[in-house]
Every structure is written in structure tokens, then in C-alpha cells.
Design an enzyme around this catalytic site. Structure first.
Site, mmCIF file in Angstrom:
data_model
loop_
_atom_site.group_PDB
_atom_site.id
_atom_site.type_symbol
_atom_site.label_atom_id
_atom_site.label_comp_id
_atom_site.label_asym_id
_atom_site.label_seq_id
_atom_site.Cartn_x
_atom_site.Cartn_y
_atom_site.Cartn_z
ATOM 1 N N ILE A 47 34.739 44.725 39.306
ATOM 2 C CA ILE A 47 33.831 45.852 39.527
ATOM 3 C C ILE A 47 32.668 45.691 38.553
ATOM 4 O O ILE A 47 32.840 45.893 37.342
ATOM 5 C CB ILE A 47 34.566 47.190 39.290
ATOM 6 C CG1 ILE A 47 35.814 47.281 40.178
ATOM 7 C CG2 ILE A 47 33.616 48.368 39.548
ATOM 8 C CD1 ILE A 47 36.750 48.426 39.828
ATOM 9 N N GLU A 59 41.554 41.073 37.100
ATOM 10 C CA GLU A 59 42.845 41.077 36.409
ATOM 11 C C GLU A 59 43.028 42.357 35.603
ATOM 12 O O GLU A 59 44.089 42.995 35.618
ATOM 13 C CB GLU A 59 42.939 39.886 35.434
ATOM 14 C CG GLU A 59 42.816 38.523 36.087
ATOM 15 C CD GLU A 59 41.373 38.028 36.169
ATOM 16 O OE1 GLU A 59 40.488 38.823 36.548
ATOM 17 O OE2 GLU A 59 41.152 36.850 35.872
HETATM 18 N N1 THU Z 1 35.590 37.755 36.873
HETATM 19 C C1 THU Z 1 36.823 38.244 37.160
HETATM 20 O O1 THU Z 1 36.967 39.254 37.846
HETATM 21 N N2 THU Z 1 37.896 37.576 36.669
HETATM 22 C C2 THU Z 1 37.834 36.430 35.947
HETATM 23 O O2 THU Z 1 38.858 35.908 35.541
HETATM 24 C C3 THU Z 1 36.541 35.813 35.657
HETATM 25 C C4 THU Z 1 35.342 36.600 36.048
HETATM 26 C C5 THU Z 1 34.407 38.445 37.422
HETATM 27 C C6 THU Z 1 33.543 39.158 36.442
HETATM 28 C C7 THU Z 1 32.214 39.177 37.156
HETATM 29 O O3 THU Z 1 32.157 40.298 38.029
HETATM 30 C C8 THU Z 1 32.218 37.919 37.999
HETATM 31 O O4 THU Z 1 33.563 37.504 38.062
HETATM 32 C C9 THU Z 1 31.352 36.810 37.468
HETATM 33 O O5 THU Z 1 31.621 36.560 36.137
#
Ligand code: THU
Length: 136
Positions: A47, A59
Site C-alpha cells: 500500500i 509482508e
Molecule cells: N515491496 C513490498 O511490498 N515487499 C517487498 O518485499 C519489497 C517491496 C513494495 C514496496 C513498494 O510499494 C514497491 O514494492 C516498490 O518498492
């Protein structure tokens, strides 16, 4: 060892969660499926926020949803992420902040399933991904 049918269900759920990702800034859509010791599954997506730093990873969304509903005992998490709406092309390992959040609640044997598809996934332990993690 997690049963294959459980792994596949977690992968399907993590991939489906990518549809809920709110990622207008990066268009990088991540889904997570967190399995409790009791067999319940908590879901999460990333989000994002226009101020960038308040962005929450998939996560952590899943962990915070679970903990806020009284869950503390976790077995595994499946993570799937990639650009746009198409199927991911590579693994999306958890960022450092998410590893630290997982360390707060999970033992080193906790399993982290990195998935591209039902056919392509790898399983690591939290201990492998976050050795010598900080703990008070
Ligand atoms: N992001 C995640 O949701 N989990 C991860 O393990 C790495 C990064 C998201 C954060 C952001 O919204 C997008 O991926 C790009 O960094």
C-alpha cells in the site's frame, strides 16, 4: 515440511493478492500470504503513499493484520511481486524492514516461500534470510 498442496494454495493466494496492491507510484505489485501455526491464512498487499515513506509492504500488511487479530504463532509466508499486472518474472525477497518485522514474531525455522508461479518457487528459512537479526 510444508505439504505441496499448502504451498500451492499459499502461492495462489499471494499471486491473487497482487490485484489488490495500491501501487500508483512504482506499479510494483506485491502479494503475501501468511500461514499461522493453526493453518489460518492472512493476506497482504503493498500500500503506497504519495509521501513515499509511509508505504507499507505486502509482508508487513499481512503480519500486522494477523497480529492485530490476536495471532502470534506463524509457520510460513509466501511472497510474489513484480511490475504491472502480468505474472512476476523473478523472485521478490522481503526487504530489510520486513525481515526485521518477521524476526519479531517468528523463529529462525519460519519458512519464506518466494514465488513466481506454482511451478517456480524457492523456500528459505527466516534464519537464512536474516542471520544475526537484532533483538532486544
Ligand atoms: N515491496 C513490498 O511490498 N515487499 C517487498 O518485499 C519489497 C517491496 C513494495 C514496496 C513498494 O510499494 C514497491 O514494492 C516498490 O518498492
Amino acid at each position: 515440511m510444508l505439504e505441496k498442496s499448502v504451498i500451492e494454495a499459499l502461492i495462489d493466494t499471494a499471486l491473487a493478492q497482487r490485484n489488490y496492491a495500491y501501487a500508483p507510484y512504482s506499479d510494483f505489485r506485491v502479494g503475501a500470504a501468511l500461514l499461522t501455526e493453526d493453518g489460518a491464512v492472512y493476506t497482504g498487499c503493498n500500500i503506497e503513499n504519495g509521501a513515499y515513506s509511509p508505504t507499507n509492504c505486502a509482508e508487513r500488511t499481512a503480519v500486522f493484520k494477523a497480529v492485530s487479530e490476536g495471532e502470534r504463532a506463524f509457520r510460513a509466508i509466501c511472497i510474489a511481486g513484480g511490475k504491472g499486472a502480468e505474472e512476476p518474472s523473478k523472485f521478490c525477497p522481503p526487504c530489510g524492514v520486513c525481515r526485521q518485522v518477521l524476526l519479531e514474531f517468528c523463529r529462525p525455522e519460519f519458512e519464506v516461500i518466494l514465488a513466481v508461479s506454482r511451478e517456480q518457487y524457492e523456500i528459505y528459512t527466516l534464519g537464512e534470510l536474516a542471520p544475526m537479526g537484532f533483538q532486544l
